[in-house]
Design an enzyme around this catalytic site. Structure first.
Site, mmCIF file in Angstrom:
data_model
loop_
_atom_site.group_PDB
_atom_site.id
_atom_site.type_symbol
_atom_site.label_atom_id
_atom_site.label_comp_id
_atom_site.label_asym_id
_atom_site.label_seq_id
_atom_site.Cartn_x
_atom_site.Cartn_y
_atom_site.Cartn_z
ATOM 1 N N GLY A 45 -53.433 -17.282 -64.518
ATOM 2 C CA GLY A 45 -52.696 -18.373 -65.066
ATOM 3 C C GLY A 45 -51.144 -18.237 -64.795
ATOM 4 O O GLY A 45 -50.587 -19.259 -64.359
ATOM 5 N N CYS A 46 -50.624 -17.142 -64.679
ATOM 6 C CA CYS A 46 -49.105 -16.907 -64.487
ATOM 7 C C CYS A 46 -48.917 -16.939 -63.113
ATOM 8 O O CYS A 46 -48.171 -17.789 -62.512
ATOM 9 C CB CYS A 46 -48.695 -15.400 -64.719
ATOM 10 S SG CYS A 46 -48.858 -14.992 -66.604
ATOM 11 N N THR A 47 -49.828 -16.559 -62.029
ATOM 12 C CA THR A 47 -49.569 -16.894 -60.663
ATOM 13 C C THR A 47 -49.874 -18.548 -60.550
ATOM 14 O O THR A 47 -49.127 -19.322 -59.604
ATOM 15 C CB THR A 47 -50.852 -16.152 -59.945
ATOM 16 O OG1 THR A 47 -50.721 -15.085 -60.276
ATOM 17 C CG2 THR A 47 -50.652 -16.463 -58.395
#
Length: 155
Positions: A45-47
Site C-alpha cells: 500500500g505504501c509503495t
C-alpha cells in the site's frame, strides 16, 4: 488531547530527509503542502501511494504545492525505497514518532485479530497560511493522490 481539525495550525516539524539534510514545514510557508503519513517503506500500500504521488508530482507543482511523505522509517530506508521505485516526492524520517504523535496518528491497529500500535495512513493538506485545509484519515490508496490533487487545485 483533541484531534486536529480543519482550520487548526498544522504542527511544525524539522526532520531528516531522504538524500541528507532536513526539511521543515516552515520552509514552505506561502505554499500549499500535502503531508502524507504512511506506515512503512516498501510495503504494498505504501509503495502504491508513493508511486501515485510521484507520478502526479508535476501536477502538484503546477498547482504550486509541495508533496512530503512521512513515516517512522530511517533516512537510509527512505533512500533505498526512493531508488527502488524511482520515487520523486520528498520523504522525511520521524523515527522518534514526535510528528506522528503531534498529528494524532500513532494508533492502535488490528491485523488478523492481533492488536498493535502503528501509523494511521492519513493525509493533511496544509494551506499557504500554515493551517490545515483538508484531512483524509484511514486513507484507501486507490485514487487517493488524484483526490488530493483536486483539493489542492480547489484551494
Amino acid at each position: 488531547m483533541a484531534d486536529l481539525d480543519v482550520g487548526d495550525a498544522a504542527p511544525q516539524f524539522d526532520l531528516p530527509r531522504d538524500g541528507g539534510g532536513s526539511l521543515s514545514l516552515a520552509a514552505f510557508r506561502g505554499k500549499p503542502v500535502v503531508l502524507y503519513f504512511y506506515p512503512q517503506d516498501d510495503t504494498t500500500g505504501c509503495t502504491t501511494e508513493a508511486i501515485g504521488f510521484s507520478q502526479l508530482k508535476p501536477e502538484f507543482e503546477k498547482a504550486g504545492a509541495v508533496v512530503i511523505g512521512l513515516s517512522p522509517d530511517s533516512v537510509k530506508k527512505h533512500d533505498k525505497f526512493k531508488a527502488k521505485h524511482d520515487l520523486t516526492v520528498d520523504l522525511v524520517a520521524d523515527e522518534e514518532r514526535k510528528v506522528i504523535e503531534a498529528y494524532h496518528l500513532w494508533v492502535e491497529k488490528t491485523m488478523y485479530g492481533r492488536k498493535y500500535m502503528g501509523v494511521e495512513r492519513a493525509t493533511f493538506l496544509i494551506g499557504k497560511d500554515g493551517r490545515i485545509a483538508r484531512i483524509w484519515r484511514q486513507v484507501r490508496v486507490k485514487g487517493h493522490a488524484e483526490a488530493v490533487l483536486e483539493a489542492v487545485r480547489a484551494l
